[in-house]
Design an enzyme around this catalytic site. Structure first.
Site, short mmCIF file in Angstrom:
data_model
loop_
_atom_site.label_atom_id
_atom_site.label_comp_id
_atom_site.label_asym_id
_atom_site.label_seq_id
_atom_site.Cartn_x
_atom_site.Cartn_y
_atom_site.Cartn_z
N THR A 57 27.46 -62.13 -12.87
CA THR A 57 28.39 -63.09 -12.84
C THR A 57 29.67 -62.87 -13.41
O THR A 57 30.08 -61.77 -14.05
CB THR A 57 27.97 -64.16 -14.20
OG1 THR A 57 28.72 -65.12 -14.45
CG2 THR A 57 27.43 -63.50 -15.46
N ASP A 58 30.63 -63.76 -13.09
CA ASP A 58 32.05 -63.53 -13.63
C ASP A 58 32.10 -63.82 -15.01
O ASP A 58 33.32 -63.44 -15.72
CB ASP A 58 32.94 -64.35 -12.75
CG ASP A 58 32.81 -65.73 -12.60
OD1 ASP A 58 32.06 -66.22 -13.56
OD2 ASP A 58 33.70 -66.58 -12.32
N GLU A 59 31.36 -64.38 -15.60
CA GLU A 59 31.66 -64.69 -17.01
C GLU A 59 31.37 -63.31 -18.05
O GLU A 59 31.93 -63.39 -19.32
CB GLU A 59 30.51 -65.63 -17.57
CG GLU A 59 30.43 -67.18 -16.75
CD GLU A 59 29.64 -68.22 -17.53
OE1 GLU A 59 29.38 -67.87 -18.76
OE2 GLU A 59 29.32 -69.08 -16.84
N TYR A 81 24.75 -65.97 -23.42
CA TYR A 81 24.27 -65.60 -21.83
C TYR A 81 25.30 -64.49 -21.20
O TYR A 81 24.65 -63.53 -20.53
CB TYR A 81 24.61 -67.06 -20.96
CG TYR A 81 24.59 -66.74 -19.40
CD1 TYR A 81 23.56 -66.37 -18.73
CD2 TYR A 81 25.92 -66.99 -18.53
CE1 TYR A 81 23.27 -66.04 -17.60
CE2 TYR A 81 25.93 -66.74 -17.39
CZ TYR A 81 24.72 -66.22 -16.79
OH TYR A 81 24.72 -66.09 -15.55
N LYS A 133 24.16 -60.89 -19.92
CA LYS A 133 24.45 -60.24 -18.52
C LYS A 133 25.36 -58.99 -18.47
O LYS A 133 25.10 -58.24 -17.66
CB LYS A 133 25.04 -61.63 -17.71
CG LYS A 133 24.42 -62.80 -17.38
CD LYS A 133 23.13 -62.38 -16.71
CE LYS A 133 23.38 -62.14 -15.11
NZ LYS A 133 22.17 -61.89 -14.46
P1 NAD Z 1 17.96 -70.05 -11.99
O1 NAD Z 1 17.96 -70.47 -13.31
O2 NAD Z 1 18.28 -71.44 -11.20
O3 NAD Z 1 16.99 -69.25 -11.58
C1 NAD Z 1 16.44 -68.16 -12.43
C2 NAD Z 1 15.00 -68.08 -11.81
O4 NAD Z 1 14.73 -66.86 -12.63
C3 NAD Z 1 14.07 -69.02 -11.74
O5 NAD Z 1 13.31 -69.20 -10.78
C4 NAD Z 1 13.42 -68.71 -13.14
O6 NAD Z 1 11.94 -69.12 -12.98
C5 NAD Z 1 13.43 -66.96 -12.80
N1 NAD Z 1 13.04 -66.43 -14.22
C6 NAD Z 1 13.45 -66.42 -15.41
N2 NAD Z 1 12.88 -65.82 -16.50
C7 NAD Z 1 12.14 -65.18 -15.73
C8 NAD Z 1 11.23 -63.95 -16.23
N3 NAD Z 1 11.06 -63.63 -17.52
N4 NAD Z 1 10.42 -63.27 -15.12
C9 NAD Z 1 10.59 -63.78 -13.82
N5 NAD Z 1 11.29 -64.85 -13.40
C10 NAD Z 1 12.06 -65.16 -14.35
O7 NAD Z 1 19.37 -69.21 -11.93
P2 NAD Z 1 20.44 -69.07 -10.71
O8 NAD Z 1 21.60 -70.11 -11.05
O9 NAD Z 1 19.78 -68.91 -9.46
O10 NAD Z 1 21.20 -67.64 -10.95
C11 NAD Z 1 20.47 -66.71 -10.38
C12 NAD Z 1 21.16 -65.11 -10.75
O11 NAD Z 1 22.60 -65.31 -10.49
C13 NAD Z 1 21.18 -65.11 -12.39
O12 NAD Z 1 20.98 -63.61 -12.74
C14 NAD Z 1 22.73 -65.66 -12.88
O13 NAD Z 1 22.99 -64.87 -13.88
C15 NAD Z 1 23.44 -65.24 -11.67
N6 NAD Z 1 24.50 -66.04 -11.32
C16 NAD Z 1 24.53 -67.47 -11.26
C17 NAD Z 1 25.62 -67.96 -10.89
C18 NAD Z 1 25.69 -69.56 -10.78
O14 NAD Z 1 26.49 -70.34 -10.79
N7 NAD Z 1 24.18 -70.27 -10.85
C19 NAD Z 1 26.73 -67.53 -10.71
C20 NAD Z 1 26.84 -66.11 -10.75
C21 NAD Z 1 25.63 -65.33 -11.10
O1 DAU Z 2 30.70 -68.51 -13.69
C1 DAU Z 2 29.45 -68.15 -13.06
C2 DAU Z 2 28.56 -68.94 -14.08
O2 DAU Z 2 28.74 -70.37 -13.65
C3 DAU Z 2 27.21 -68.43 -14.12
O3 DAU Z 2 27.02 -67.30 -14.22
C4 DAU Z 2 26.03 -69.38 -14.83
O4 DAU Z 2 24.91 -69.16 -14.72
C5 DAU Z 2 26.33 -70.91 -14.43
O5 DAU Z 2 25.62 -71.65 -15.38
C6 DAU Z 2 27.70 -71.34 -14.44
O6 DAU Z 2 28.38 -71.29 -15.76
P1 DAU Z 2 29.14 -72.43 -16.40
O7 DAU Z 2 28.85 -72.72 -18.02
O8 DAU Z 2 30.56 -72.25 -15.80
O9 DAU Z 2 28.39 -73.79 -15.36
P2 DAU Z 2 28.28 -75.23 -16.00
O10 DAU Z 2 27.75 -75.95 -14.57
O11 DAU Z 2 27.32 -75.22 -17.26
O12 DAU Z 2 29.43 -75.82 -16.47
C7 DAU Z 2 30.71 -75.83 -15.45
C8 DAU Z 2 31.73 -76.62 -16.44
O13 DAU Z 2 31.60 -77.93 -16.91
C9 DAU Z 2 31.88 -75.71 -17.85
O14 DAU Z 2 33.51 -75.69 -18.08
C10 DAU Z 2 31.34 -76.78 -19.03
C11 DAU Z 2 31.28 -77.92 -18.34
N1 DAU Z 2 30.50 -79.08 -18.47
C12 DAU Z 2 29.07 -78.55 -18.18
C13 DAU Z 2 28.05 -79.39 -18.49
C14 DAU Z 2 26.54 -79.07 -18.29
C15 DAU Z 2 30.72 -80.32 -18.93
O15 DAU Z 2 31.87 -80.69 -19.15
N2 DAU Z 2 29.68 -81.25 -19.17
C16 DAU Z 2 28.48 -80.78 -18.94
O16 DAU Z 2 27.57 -81.61 -19.13
#
Ligand code: NAD
Ligand code: DAU
Length: 348
Positions: free
Chosen positions: A131-133, A156, A160
């Site tokens: 992730t970019d975080e 988180y 990562k």
């Molecule tokens: P998500 O939470 O939707 O899905 C995670 C999946 O992992 C689920 O299906 C869950 O059941 C599985 N999982 C969790 N713990 C596990 C374990 N112990 N063993 C096996 N499976 C397990 O997540 P997502 O948003 O699809 O993110 C997927 C990946 O991409 C993550 O590694 C996250 O850090 C990364 N990522 C997410 C975002 C985003 O915006 N969502 C952005 C950049 C990177």
């Molecule tokens: O940047 C990549 C990341 O983006 C991934 O690695 C993470 O898995 C993914 O969850 C996401 O993280 P963020 O914290 O940026 O996403 P989230 O959707 O939780 O929040 C987006 C923005 O909105 C953040 O500034 C917090 C704000 N927010 C979020 C929620 C859930 C609110 O203002 N209210 C809310 O209820």
């Protein structure tokens, strides 16, 4: 035939990656390993479950004995590792769950991969999805590049970052061929409604308050999930060994502006008068350690691998809203039971 292990394939991004790989590569057998936590959902993969080159395995990456026997049995040529605890707010409440899954789970996979290939890694690859975080926060200007120093601010992102370091360390120490990509915020179909966009879509449908953290002036760089899956395909098949690729949407939005756009699109699609959904906006207590701004410089993946996003944000958001409106049953399933407890604890 290559055996490819995709972890976390029942989750949001993972399910789009599994679908793309199963449909695009008949010469890959895709094994989807997922523990089916609250975020994992096999309903996401109904259209691929009967495919011959697809196998689902329910299992936990934190269970080293199980992981070792799985790798022994299937001799995976490559791993695409997405399984993780992924929600920042949950990491603030329960950091240890993130340490266990994101750090220990990743090390278990690396160990098992190292053991089955015993230093003979030709044609093998370990692809870690990050992730970019991990880069922490930007001020008002600048972009994250592949060489930006890691500076994570939440449990988180710290977990990562740690897992990224272990992947690199296993590459340097044991010679495991790896690639890493660091992506910005994804949105699209099948995202669990704890993240900003699907949470707010669900609340607008149900006329519930839209809890904007702090003053809403936080910035994220949004990418449609299918464009992330396309990027993962390219990095997996064409990326250079030991390289990192940043993936982003060239698409920065302040939360409050995004929420207003979402409200306007929802009013239109729900046949409500313009301005109705905006009235649901409620400013609430800020997230601790809230990163001000993320923005990705994705020029490396663009110039070296020829990737760029295929949809504009307005198009992607429209497609996303349509999907949630057409899949109310999916939304109802995932928002019953445990979700209600989570929502209570997080927002009241
Ligand atoms: P998500 O939470 O939707 O899905 C995670 C999946 O992992 C689920 O299906 C869950 O059941 C599985 N999982 C969790 N713990 C596990 C374990 N112990 N063993 C096996 N499976 C397990 O997540 P997502 O948003 O699809 O993110 C997927 C990946 O991409 C993550 O590694 C996250 O850090 C990364 N990522 C997410 C975002 C985003 O915006 N969502 C952005 C950049 C990177
Ligand atoms: O940047 C990549 C990341 O983006 C991934 O690695 C993470 O898995 C993914 O969850 C996401 O993280 P963020 O914290 O940026 O996403 P989230 O959707 O939780 O929040 C987006 C923005 O909105 C953040 O500034 C917090 C704000 N927010 C979020 C929620 C859930 C609110 O203002 N209210 C809310 O209820």
């Amino acid at each position: 035939m290559k055996n490819i292990l995709i972890t976390g394939g029942a989750g949001f991004i993972g399910s789009h990656v599994v679908r793309l790989f199963v449909n695009s590569y008949p010469n890959y057998h895709i094994f989807n390993l997922d523990a089916l936590t609250y975020a994992g959902n096999l309903e996401n993969l109904k259209d691929v479950e009967q495919k011959q080159n697809y196998t689902f395995i329910k299992g936990d990456i934190t269970d080293a004995t199980f992981i070792n026997s799985l790798f022994e049995a299937h001799q995976f040529d490559a791993v695409i590792h997405l399984a993780a605890e992924s929600h920042v707010d949950r990491s603030i409440k329960e950091p240890l769950a993130f340490v266990k899954t994101n750090i220990l789970g990743t090390i278990n996979l690396l160990e098992a991969f190292k053991t089955i290939w015993n230093h003979d890694f030709s044609e093998k690859r370990f692809y870690h999805i990050s992730t970019d975080e991990v880069y922490g926060t930007l001020g008002d200007t600048g972009l994250f590049t592949e060489t930006t120093a890691y500076n994570p601010n939440s449990p988180y992102s710290a977990s990562k970052a740690s897992s990224d370091h272990f992947v690199r360390a296993y590459g340097e120490t044991y010679g495991i061929p790896y690639v890493i990509s660091n992506c910005s915020n994804n949105y699209g179909p099948n995202q669990f409604p704890e993240k900003l966009i699907p949470l707010f879509i669900n609340n607008i449908i149900n006329n519930k308050p839209l809890p904007v953290y702090g003053d809403g002036n936080y910035t994220r760089d949004w990418l449609y999930v299918i464009d992330h899956a396309r990027a993962i395909d390219l990095v997996f098949n064409k990326g250079e060994n030991k390289e990192t690729y940043n993936i982003g949407g060239f698409n920065e939005w302040k939360n409050i502006d995004l929420v207003k756009l979402l409200c306007a699109q929802m009013d239109k699609k729900l046949g409500r008068s313009l301005g109705i959904s905006e009235k649901l906006i409620t400013y609430v207590k800020d997230r601790p350690g809230h990163d001000l701004r993320y923005a990705i410089d994705a020029s490396k993946i663009k110039s070296e691998l020829g990737w760029q996003p295929s949809v504009t944000f307005e198009e992607g958001l429209g497609l996303t809203i349509n999907w949630y409106l057409e899949n109310k049953e999916w939304l109802n399933h995932v928002t019953s039971g445990e979700y209600q407890d989570y929502y209570e604890k997080q927002y009241t």
